[in-house]
Scaffold this active site. Sequence first.
Site, PDB file in Angstrom:
ATOM      1  N   HIS A 105       4.321   3.782  12.202  1.00  0.00           N
ATOM      2  CA  HIS A 105       3.248   4.759  12.440  1.00  0.00           C
ATOM      3  C   HIS A 105       3.656   5.968  13.261  1.00  0.00           C
ATOM      4  CE1 HIS A 105      -0.174   1.644  11.562  1.00  0.00           C
ATOM      5  NE2 HIS A 105       0.776   1.656  10.650  1.00  0.00           N
ATOM      6  N   HIS A 113       0.836  -1.212   0.000  1.00  0.00           N
ATOM      7  CA  HIS A 113       0.000   0.000   0.000  1.00  0.00           C
ATOM      8  C   HIS A 113       0.863   1.251   0.000  1.00  0.00           C
ATOM      9  CE1 HIS A 113       0.405   1.001   4.384  1.00  0.00           C
ATOM     10  NE2 HIS A 113       0.555  -0.305   4.510  1.00  0.00           N
ATOM     11  N   ASP A 154       6.306   1.963   6.324  1.00  0.00           N
ATOM     12  CA  ASP A 154       5.015   1.256   6.202  1.00  0.00           C
ATOM     13  C   ASP A 154       4.138   2.078   5.275  1.00  0.00           C
ATOM     14  OD1 ASP A 154       2.639  -0.031   6.525  1.00  0.00           O
ATOM     15  OD2 ASP A 154       2.376   0.489   8.631  1.00  0.00           O
ATOM     16  N   ASP A 189       4.091  -6.238   3.659  1.00  0.00           N
ATOM     17  CA  ASP A 189       3.666  -5.143   4.532  1.00  0.00           C
ATOM     18  C   ASP A 189       3.915  -5.471   6.004  1.00  0.00           C
ATOM     19  OD1 ASP A 189       2.494  -2.724   5.237  1.00  0.00           O
ATOM     20  OD2 ASP A 189       0.440  -3.484   5.114  1.00  0.00           O
ATOM     21  N   GLU A 243      -4.720   1.617   3.011  1.00  0.00           N
ATOM     22  CA  GLU A 243      -4.656   0.458   3.917  1.00  0.00           C
ATOM     23  C   GLU A 243      -4.797   0.918   5.363  1.00  0.00           C
ATOM     24  OE1 GLU A 243      -2.719  -2.524   6.607  1.00  0.00           O
ATOM     25  OE2 GLU A 243      -2.242  -0.427   6.310  1.00  0.00           O
ATOM     26  N   GLU A 244      -4.193   2.050   5.671  1.00  0.00           N
ATOM     27  CA  GLU A 244      -4.128   2.492   7.071  1.00  0.00           C
ATOM     28  C   GLU A 244      -5.498   2.890   7.619  1.00  0.00           C
ATOM     29  OE1 GLU A 244      -1.644   1.960   8.761  1.00  0.00           O
ATOM     30  OE2 GLU A 244       0.105   1.959   7.447  1.00  0.00           O
ATOM     31  N   ASP A 293      -0.322   4.414   1.001  1.00  0.00           N
ATOM     32  CA  ASP A 293      -0.640   5.461   1.987  1.00  0.00           C
ATOM     33  C   ASP A 293       0.163   5.261   3.259  1.00  0.00           C
ATOM     34  OD1 ASP A 293      -2.195   3.087   2.620  1.00  0.00           O
ATOM     35  OD2 ASP A 293      -3.341   4.310   4.033  1.00  0.00           O
TER      36      ASP A 293
END
Length: 416
Positions: free
Chosen positions: A385, A83, A146, A203, A180-181, A85
């Site tokens: 994150h 992903h 990520d 991921d 995805e997030e 994002d």
Amino acid sequence: MAIKYEKLVPRFLGYVKENTRSDENSNTIPSTERQTVFLNKLADELKEIGMSDVKINPVNSYLTAELPSNLDHDVPVLGLISHVDTADFNSENIKPKIVENYDGKSVIKLDDDGKYTLDPAVFSSLKNYAGQTLITTSGDTLLGSDDKSGVTEIITAMEYLINHPEVKYGKVKIGLGPDEEIGTGSLKFDVDDFGADFAYTVDGGPVGQLEYETFSAASLKVYITGKDVHPGSAKDIMINAVNIATEFQTALPDDEVPEKTDGRQGFFHLLELKGTVDNAYMDYIIRDFDRDGLEARKNKATEIAKALNDKYGEGTVRLDMHDEYYNMIDVIKDHMDVVKIAEEALKNLGITPDEEPVRGGTDGSTISFMGLPTPNLFAGGENMHGRYEYVAEESMEKAVDVILEIIKLNNDSKNN
Ligand SMILES: [Zn+2]
């Protein structure tokens, strides 16, 4: 050591500087225009390195492309998914920093003032990276490893194969998706259009991670209607919605919360509580590895609501509960060959597989239930994150190695 994938680090550094934060309050696909900008750039790059059938799906915004087989026989088509994002944390003006030949024990200053540091006393994973090159943030943003790591690794593996026609490979499909997030990107994934027989999301976290068990998840919103009257003459009339909210929360098992559970234990997690005498609202997520366990938790919530309605009157407590995703093992258990080939690839490269169940979900949970078995492979990042996120160059190289090894092992797979 010769640099095998010389574009890997520059590619990654270029990607992380692109702001691609998603927005859970948006209803568009992708949730943010900046993801489209990045996906278009990646589409150009994929054409440039020689990928075929490069396109962005108008419905789900997945950028897909194909590496045609150079084998003289058919093998199952491999899918590789990541992903674009990044998580809900400052992602403006990301300035990645490179720490070469890290000694595994020093404190790394992220910002110039040293307000934020990566300290092995706090982040013990740093000790695993002695002698390696780390890429960190500069303290005020996340890194976006990520999942820009996954994107980088997949594209680098494709470029390697295109530039090494002497290496034999079956058809590979790649899918780089949005959002995805915020949990929405994979909901409209199109398995038929993608055209793979088995897939991996790239991921996961540190080297070795291979994930094929996830939480089963439900969302629970509780709406409570009270009766607000003058407190001086409230006896036997007032119904205080905030107090009933507290009663609801207290009736849940108090040790089944995220901060008191680990391993395979599930929980109820109260995300938000707000209210007045007149009305109250609570927002929960419910998680369990076991599908029956998830159902039992949902039943528990329903029973508590019923008991409160019996006590205070029908309609006082209303629940809005729906399932979000399920433990992918329910699907993967019938496709364990997909796990086996990844395990074998890891072992062939001297990497010990780390197969802990994920206390969360992955895009692969959703995609597996759509009929495409999709475990999650490591992408290499740590402390995802937030500002303490980092990834080692060597971890990303290993991820590319693993992808190439899976492709090689797949050459001997039977197409069925
Ligand atoms: Zn991710």
